[in-house]
Write an enzyme that holds these catalytic residues in place. Structure first.
Site, PDB file in Angstrom:
ATOM      1  N   SER A  30      -5.254  -0.223   8.399  1.00 54.17           N
ATOM      2  CA  SER A  30      -4.360   0.347   9.438  1.00 54.17           C
ATOM      3  C   SER A  30      -4.696   0.036  10.380  1.00 54.17           C
ATOM      4  CB  SER A  30      -4.694   2.187   9.051  1.00 54.17           C
ATOM      5  OG  SER A  30      -4.217   3.106  10.342  1.00 54.17           O
ATOM      6  N   HIS A  86      -0.453  -2.177   8.947  1.00 50.71           N
ATOM      7  CA  HIS A  86       0.192  -0.918   8.761  1.00 50.71           C
ATOM      8  C   HIS A  86      -0.004  -0.461  10.184  1.00 50.71           C
ATOM      9  CE1 HIS A  86       1.643   2.170   7.372  1.00 50.71           C
ATOM     10  NE2 HIS A  86       1.176   2.738   8.369  1.00 50.71           N
ATOM     11  N   ASP A 118       0.475   2.365  12.992  1.00 55.30           N
ATOM     12  CA  ASP A 118       1.210   4.262  13.169  1.00 55.30           C
ATOM     13  C   ASP A 118       1.924   4.811  14.246  1.00 55.30           C
ATOM     14  OD1 ASP A 118       0.608   5.086  10.181  1.00 55.30           O
ATOM     15  OD2 ASP A 118      -1.599   5.120  10.845  1.00 55.30           O
ATOM     16  N   MET A 169       3.134   7.475  16.868  1.00 47.62           N
ATOM     17  CA  MET A 169       3.010   8.955  16.745  1.00 47.62           C
ATOM     18  C   MET A 169       3.821   9.637  17.914  1.00 47.62           C
ATOM     19  SD  MET A 169      -0.191   9.640  14.310  1.00 47.62           S
ATOM     20  CE  MET A 169      -1.750   8.639  15.410  1.00 47.62           C
ATOM     21  N   HIS A 226       5.218   2.971  10.996  1.00 50.66           N
ATOM     22  CA  HIS A 226       5.520   4.154  10.062  1.00 50.66           C
ATOM     23  C   HIS A 226       5.732   4.258  11.615  1.00 50.66           C
ATOM     24  CE1 HIS A 226       2.760   7.267   8.379  1.00 50.66           C
ATOM     25  NE2 HIS A 226       3.945   7.743   8.675  1.00 50.66           N
ATOM     26  N   MET A 263       6.011   8.329  12.531  1.00 52.93           N
ATOM     27  CA  MET A 263       6.235   9.777  12.816  1.00 52.93           C
ATOM     28  C   MET A 263       6.261  10.195  14.080  1.00 52.93           C
ATOM     29  SD  MET A 263       2.069   9.693  11.495  1.00 52.93           S
ATOM     30  CE  MET A 263       1.480   8.136  11.708  1.00 52.93           C
ATOM     31  N   MET A 309       2.561  10.178   1.311  1.00 53.79           N
ATOM     32  CA  MET A 309       1.173  10.591   2.426  1.00 53.79           C
ATOM     33  C   MET A 309       0.587  10.954   1.726  1.00 53.79           C
ATOM     34  SD  MET A 309       1.836   9.050   5.332  1.00 53.79           S
ATOM     35  CE  MET A 309       0.874   9.665   5.894  1.00 53.79           C
ATOM     36  N   GLY A 328      -1.352  12.311  11.109  1.00 55.14           N
ATOM     37  CA  GLY A 328      -0.997  11.988  12.680  1.00 55.14           C
ATOM     38  C   GLY A 328      -2.148  12.079  13.413  1.00 55.14           C
ATOM     39  N   GLY A 387      -8.977   9.186   8.988  1.00 52.45           N
ATOM     40  CA  GLY A 387     -10.045   9.759   8.426  1.00 52.45           C
ATOM     41  C   GLY A 387     -10.316  10.513   7.633  1.00 52.45           C
ATOM     42  N   ASP A 392      -0.625   6.064   1.831  1.00 48.79           N
ATOM     43  CA  ASP A 392      -1.527   6.269   2.889  1.00 48.79           C
ATOM     44  C   ASP A 392      -2.247   7.232   2.697  1.00 48.79           C
ATOM     45  OD1 ASP A 392      -2.608   5.891   5.220  1.00 48.79           O
ATOM     46  OD2 ASP A 392      -0.699   5.846   6.333  1.00 48.79           O
ATOM     47  N   GLY A 417      -7.350   2.998   6.196  1.00 49.60           N
ATOM     48  CA  GLY A 417      -7.897   2.171   7.485  1.00 49.60           C
ATOM     49  C   GLY A 417      -9.698   2.260   8.314  1.00 49.60           C
TER      50      GLY A 417
END
Length: 238
Positions: A11, A36, A38, A40, A69, A71, A143, A148, A151, A181, A203
């Site tokens: 990630s 990957h 992300d 957002m 991805h 979001m 998911m 969002g 970690g 993920d 990640g």
């Protein structure tokens, strides 16, 4: 149980944003299968990340498939921009689309632009939300954390959902990839692999390590061992 190759998708959310191109190249050299990415918007999830320009920069930096991805709210508005930027796979949340027909339209839009279409399910969203669309997509992303933020810890309550999707995919749409993920690391990847996942987004387990190659190899080995054990158990039960 899928016989598809297992794929490790680091990630980029956990990467050093000051040197994303170098991180992408390093991950490719370390044995990553996909990257990957992300996206957002601060509305669908309470965080902001990157846009199409960063995806385009990553596309120039690596030949690895970019698994983007989204979001975001109203993903259909942005799908063309990310496809043009070089996304190979585009995932959209079923929760961001108003109805089953809207999901089908968005999946068709993604495929029409030459990318692979992925439907994404939040932890609380049941597998049934994508059941009728299995034949119209290339990938399902489950998911295993609430989206969002990176970690977070793996949520084992999604494992039954992965198992159910694996059964449906094997029976009805064997070419569909099953991705997971959230909280994936050496201790959790085996659980996800036994449940049927074949693509693993990780990640901090990779980018927070001191050796990307060793981290990817460890994850791959754990997933392969878990799958082999599940397949052996299934053969023994026959």
């Amino acid at each position: 149980m899928s016989g598809a190759a297992l794929r490790i998708a680091p990630s980029m959310l956990a990467a050093n944003f000051g040197k994303l191109a170098a991180e992408a190249r390093a991950l490719g050299e370390a044995g990553a299968d996909w990257l990957h990415v992300d996206v957002m918007d601060g509305h669908f999830v309470p965080n902001l990340s990157i846009g199409p320009a960063v995806v385009a920069a990553l596309r120039e930096a690596t030949t690895l498939p970019l698994d983007v991805h989204l979001m975001i709210e109203a993903p259909e508005r942005w799908v063309p921009e990310f496809a043009r930027a070089g996304a190979d796979r585009i995932g959209v949340h079923v929760e961001a689309l108003d109805e089953g027909e809207a999901l089908r339209r968005c999946l068709a839009q993604i495929r029409g632009l030459g990318a692979r279409a992925c439907a994404v399910l939040n932890p609380a969203t049941p597998a049934e939300a994508v059941e009728s669309a299995l034949g119209e997509l290339d990938q399902v992303l489950v998911m295993s954390v609430n989206p969002g933020f990176g970690g977070q810890g793996f949520m084992p309550e999604v494992l039954p959902k992965l198992r159910r999707l694996r059964q449906w995919i094997d029976a009805r749409a064997p070419g569909v990839a099953l991705e997971v993920d959230g909280g994936i690391g050496p201790a959790t990847i085996a659980e996800a692999a036994r449940a049927g996942a074949d693509v693993f987004v990780a990640g901090t387990a990779i980018l927070g390590s001191g050796d990307y190659g060793a981290a990817i190899a460890q994850l791959r080995q754990a997933a392969q061992a878990a799958r082999a054990g599940t397949q052996a158990a299934a053969r023994g039960a026959c």
